[in-house]
Scaffold this motif. Structure first.
Motif, PDB file in Angstrom:
ATOM      1  N   GLY A   7       0.016 -15.564 -17.237  1.00 10.80           N
ATOM      2  CA  GLY A   7       0.093 -14.114 -17.257  1.00 10.80           C
ATOM      3  C   GLY A   7      -0.303 -13.506 -15.923  1.00 10.80           C
ATOM      4  O   GLY A   7      -0.983 -14.144 -15.114  1.00 10.80           O
ATOM      5  N   PRO A   8       0.097 -12.258 -15.687  1.00 11.55           N
ATOM      6  CA  PRO A   8      -0.135 -11.627 -14.382  1.00 11.55           C
ATOM      7  C   PRO A   8      -1.592 -11.280 -14.093  1.00 11.55           C
ATOM      8  O   PRO A   8      -1.949 -11.085 -12.932  1.00 11.55           O
ATOM      9  CB  PRO A   8       0.724 -10.359 -14.443  1.00 11.55           C
ATOM     10  N   ASP A   9      -2.432 -11.217 -15.132  1.00 13.31           N
ATOM     11  CA  ASP A   9      -3.818 -10.810 -14.929  1.00 13.31           C
ATOM     12  C   ASP A   9      -4.824 -11.967 -14.946  1.00 13.31           C
ATOM     13  O   ASP A   9      -6.027 -11.727 -14.811  1.00 13.31           O
ATOM     14  CB  ASP A   9      -4.225  -9.797 -16.008  1.00 13.31           C
ATOM     15  N   HIS A  10      -4.353 -13.179 -15.117  1.00 11.82           N
ATOM     16  CA  HIS A  10      -5.276 -14.319 -15.146  1.00 11.82           C
ATOM     17  C   HIS A  10      -5.899 -14.489 -13.758  1.00 11.82           C
ATOM     18  O   HIS A  10      -5.220 -14.312 -12.734  1.00 11.82           O
ATOM     19  CB  HIS A  10      -4.528 -15.592 -15.563  1.00 11.82           C
ATOM     20  N   PRO A  11      -7.179 -14.840 -13.682  1.00 14.53           N
ATOM     21  CA  PRO A  11      -7.816 -15.022 -12.372  1.00 14.53           C
ATOM     22  C   PRO A  11      -7.090 -16.020 -11.454  1.00 14.53           C
ATOM     23  O   PRO A  11      -7.012 -15.788 -10.240  1.00 14.53           O
ATOM     24  CB  PRO A  11      -9.224 -15.518 -12.729  1.00 14.53           C
ATOM     25  N   HIS A  12      -6.547 -17.089 -11.997  1.00 15.47           N
ATOM     26  CA  HIS A  12      -5.805 -18.034 -11.152  1.00 15.47           C
ATOM     27  C   HIS A  12      -4.552 -17.390 -10.577  1.00 15.47           C
ATOM     28  O   HIS A  12      -4.160 -17.674  -9.441  1.00 15.47           O
ATOM     29  CB  HIS A  12      -5.430 -19.294 -11.929  1.00 15.47           C
ATOM     30  N   THR A  13      -3.916 -16.539 -11.366  1.00 14.30           N
ATOM     31  CA  THR A  13      -2.732 -15.825 -10.889  1.00 14.30           C
ATOM     32  C   THR A  13      -3.115 -14.881  -9.756  1.00 14.30           C
ATOM     33  O   THR A  13      -2.407 -14.804  -8.734  1.00 14.30           O
ATOM     34  CB  THR A  13      -2.073 -15.040 -12.045  1.00 14.30           C
ATOM     35  N   LEU A  14      -4.215 -14.180  -9.920  1.00 15.61           N
ATOM     36  CA  LEU A  14      -4.663 -13.249  -8.888  1.00 15.61           C
ATOM     37  C   LEU A  14      -5.000 -13.977  -7.587  1.00 15.61           C
ATOM     38  O   LEU A  14      -4.628 -13.527  -6.498  1.00 15.61           O
ATOM     39  CB  LEU A  14      -5.867 -12.451  -9.395  1.00 15.61           C
ATOM     40  N   ILE A  15      -5.660 -15.110  -7.696  1.00 12.97           N
ATOM     41  CA  ILE A  15      -5.986 -15.908  -6.508  1.00 12.97           C
ATOM     42  C   ILE A  15      -4.707 -16.422  -5.860  1.00 12.97           C
ATOM     43  O   ILE A  15      -4.564 -16.402  -4.628  1.00 12.97           O
ATOM     44  CB  ILE A  15      -6.939 -17.062  -6.882  1.00 12.97           C
ATOM     45  N   SER A  16      -3.763 -16.862  -6.671  1.00 13.78           N
ATOM     46  CA  SER A  16      -2.489 -17.353  -6.148  1.00 13.78           C
ATOM     47  C   SER A  16      -1.750 -16.249  -5.395  1.00 13.78           C
ATOM     48  O   SER A  16      -1.174 -16.483  -4.326  1.00 13.78           O
ATOM     49  CB  SER A  16      -1.642 -17.891  -7.304  1.00 13.78           C
ATOM     50  N   ARG A  17      -1.775 -15.047  -5.939  1.00 18.15           N
ATOM     51  CA  ARG A  17      -1.120 -13.919  -5.268  1.00 18.15           C
ATOM     52  C   ARG A  17      -1.779 -13.631  -3.918  1.00 18.15           C
ATOM     53  O   ARG A  17      -1.094 -13.347  -2.924  1.00 18.15           O
ATOM     54  CB  ARG A  17      -1.189 -12.670  -6.154  1.00 18.15           C
ATOM     55  N   GLU A  37      -2.598  -5.185  -1.590  1.00 19.44           N
ATOM     56  CA  GLU A  37      -3.006  -3.936  -2.239  1.00 19.44           C
ATOM     57  C   GLU A  37      -2.852  -4.019  -3.758  1.00 19.44           C
ATOM     58  O   GLU A  37      -3.756  -3.623  -4.499  1.00 19.44           O
ATOM     59  CB  GLU A  37      -2.182  -2.765  -1.681  1.00 19.44           C
ATOM     60  N   ALA A  38      -1.721  -4.546  -4.202  1.00 17.50           N
ATOM     61  CA  ALA A  38      -1.497  -4.681  -5.649  1.00 17.50           C
ATOM     62  C   ALA A  38      -2.484  -5.666  -6.261  1.00 17.50           C
ATOM     63  O   ALA A  38      -3.015  -5.433  -7.353  1.00 17.50           O
ATOM     64  CB  ALA A  38      -0.057  -5.132  -5.911  1.00 17.50           C
ATOM     65  N   THR A  39      -2.754  -6.749  -5.551  1.00 18.64           N
ATOM     66  CA  THR A  39      -3.690  -7.757  -6.053  1.00 18.64           C
ATOM     67  C   THR A  39      -5.100  -7.181  -6.127  1.00 18.64           C
ATOM     68  O   THR A  39      -5.819  -7.413  -7.109  1.00 18.64           O
ATOM     69  CB  THR A  39      -3.660  -9.014  -5.172  1.00 18.64           C
ATOM     70  N   LEU A  40      -5.488  -6.422  -5.124  1.00 22.04           N
ATOM     71  CA  LEU A  40      -6.817  -5.805  -5.140  1.00 22.04           C
ATOM     72  C   LEU A  40      -6.948  -4.839  -6.316  1.00 22.04           C
ATOM     73  O   LEU A  40      -7.961  -4.856  -7.028  1.00 22.04           O
ATOM     74  CB  LEU A  40      -7.104  -5.088  -3.822  1.00 22.04           C
ATOM     75  N   LYS A  74      -9.684  -5.368  -9.317  1.00 21.66           N
ATOM     76  CA  LYS A  74     -10.669  -4.349  -9.708  1.00 21.66           C
ATOM     77  C   LYS A  74     -10.569  -4.046 -11.201  1.00 21.66           C
ATOM     78  O   LYS A  74     -11.582  -3.931 -11.890  1.00 21.66           O
ATOM     79  CB  LYS A  74     -10.453  -3.063  -8.909  1.00 21.66           C
ATOM     80  N   ARG A  75      -9.334  -3.934 -11.687  1.00 20.16           N
ATOM     81  CA  ARG A  75      -9.112  -3.591 -13.092  1.00 20.16           C
ATOM     82  C   ARG A  75      -9.523  -4.734 -14.016  1.00 20.16           C
ATOM     83  O   ARG A  75     -10.173  -4.526 -15.035  1.00 20.16           O
ATOM     84  CB  ARG A  75      -7.629  -3.261 -13.304  1.00 20.16           C
ATOM     85  N   LEU A  85     -11.213  -7.885 -13.130  1.00 20.33           N
ATOM     86  CA  LEU A  85     -12.461  -8.605 -12.853  1.00 20.33           C
ATOM     87  C   LEU A  85     -13.636  -7.684 -12.522  1.00 20.33           C
ATOM     88  O   LEU A  85     -14.782  -8.105 -12.598  1.00 20.33           O
ATOM     89  CB  LEU A  85     -12.247  -9.573 -11.687  1.00 20.33           C
ATOM     90  N   GLY A  86     -13.330  -6.470 -12.117  1.00 24.62           N
ATOM     91  CA  GLY A  86     -14.374  -5.540 -11.709  1.00 24.62           C
ATOM     92  C   GLY A  86     -14.466  -5.460 -10.196  1.00 24.62           C
ATOM     93  O   GLY A  86     -14.061  -6.379  -9.479  1.00 24.62           O
ATOM     94  N   PRO A  87     -15.023  -4.361  -9.686  1.00 22.45           N
ATOM     95  CA  PRO A  87     -15.028  -4.139  -8.243  1.00 22.45           C
ATOM     96  C   PRO A  87     -15.960  -5.051  -7.452  1.00 22.45           C
ATOM     97  O   PRO A  87     -15.777  -5.214  -6.244  1.00 22.45           O
ATOM     98  CB  PRO A  87     -15.472  -2.675  -8.113  1.00 22.45           C
ATOM     99  N   ASP A  88     -16.924  -5.672  -8.115  1.00 18.79           N
ATOM    100  CA  ASP A  88     -17.902  -6.491  -7.399  1.00 18.79           C
ATOM    101  C   ASP A  88     -17.724  -7.988  -7.622  1.00 18.79           C
ATOM    102  O   ASP A  88     -18.544  -8.781  -7.152  1.00 18.79           O
ATOM    103  CB  ASP A  88     -19.322  -6.083  -7.816  1.00 18.79           C
ATOM    104  N   HIS A  89     -16.669  -8.389  -8.307  1.00 14.38           N
ATOM    105  CA  HIS A  89     -16.428  -9.801  -8.571  1.00 14.38           C
ATOM    106  C   HIS A  89     -16.117 -10.519  -7.250  1.00 14.38           C
ATOM    107  O   HIS A  89     -15.489  -9.941  -6.359  1.00 14.38           O
ATOM    108  CB  HIS A  89     -15.253  -9.950  -9.555  1.00 14.38           C
ATOM    109  N   PRO A  90     -16.556 -11.771  -7.095  1.00 12.94           N
ATOM    110  CA  PRO A  90     -16.284 -12.503  -5.846  1.00 12.94           C
ATOM    111  C   PRO A  90     -14.792 -12.579  -5.482  1.00 12.94           C
ATOM    112  O   PRO A  90     -14.446 -12.493  -4.294  1.00 12.94           O
ATOM    113  CB  PRO A  90     -16.859 -13.896  -6.114  1.00 12.94           C
TER     114      PRO A  90
END
Length: 175
Positions: free
Chosen positions: A114-124, A145-148, A152-153, A155-160
């Motif tokens: 899925g598009p919101d999984h942390p692995h997907t976000l890191i891959s992007r 910009e889209a990944t950020l 934020k949405r 994982l939250g704004p302070d997630h590593p």
């Protein structure tokens, strides 16, 4: 314990332990067992962290081929190995091989996890970084910009991971 040495930057202790662990997994579980494949990927990562891409890349390539055969092309471990191989190609400066692999991996992560999984976000983020290194800021910056925004949405704004993506965007904007 092995991961602890690697996390502490003590690759001189970590690599021999990874090598011994892999030998034991191959002997006890066989070369195609998922734990053995994971152990090979860990060793390749340690080689890459030590700057030994000459040993890391062939091990990543062999591990990926075996994972695709044993686990299938859509298994999360296979996708992770594909991303790791793309990272190694990027570190070697071979963006011609890294970018298509990043693109394929991202498409598969989006489809499988899925598009919101942390692995997907890191891959992007990895793909956007590769675009930046290639000098294609027209693709890098919007993807960052889209990944950020998604990080934020989700994982939250302070997630590593959010912080890493933020730094990547800043680097791209400063390029």
């Amino acid at each position: 314990m092995v991961y602890g040495y690697e996390s502490a930057g003590d690759l001189g202790r970590a690599i021999p332990l990874y090598e011994a662990t892999l030998t034991d997994y191959e002997r006890v579980l066989g070369p195609d067992h998922p734990h053995t494949l994971s152990s090979r990927n860990n060793l390749a990562h340690a080689y890459g962290s030590a700057g030994d891409l000459g040993r890391a890349i062939p091990l990543y390539e062999a591990t990926l081929a075996d994972q695709e055969r044993v686990l299938g092309p859509d298994h999360p471990d296979t996708l992770s190995s594909r991303n790791n191989l793309a990272n190694a190609y990027r570190l070697m400066g071979d963006l011609g091989r890294a970018i298509p692999l990043y693109e394929a991996t991202l498409a598969d992560y989006e489809r499988v996890l899925g598009p919101d999984h942390p692995h997907t976000l890191i891959s992007r983020n990895n793909l956007a970084n590769a675009y930046r290194l290639m000098g294609d800021l027209g693709r890098a910056i919007p993807l960052h910009e889209a990944t950020l925004a998604d990080c934020k949405r989700v994982l939250g704004p302070d997630h590593p991971t959010t912080e890493a993506v933020r730094r990547s965007l800043e680097t791209a904007r400063d390029s």
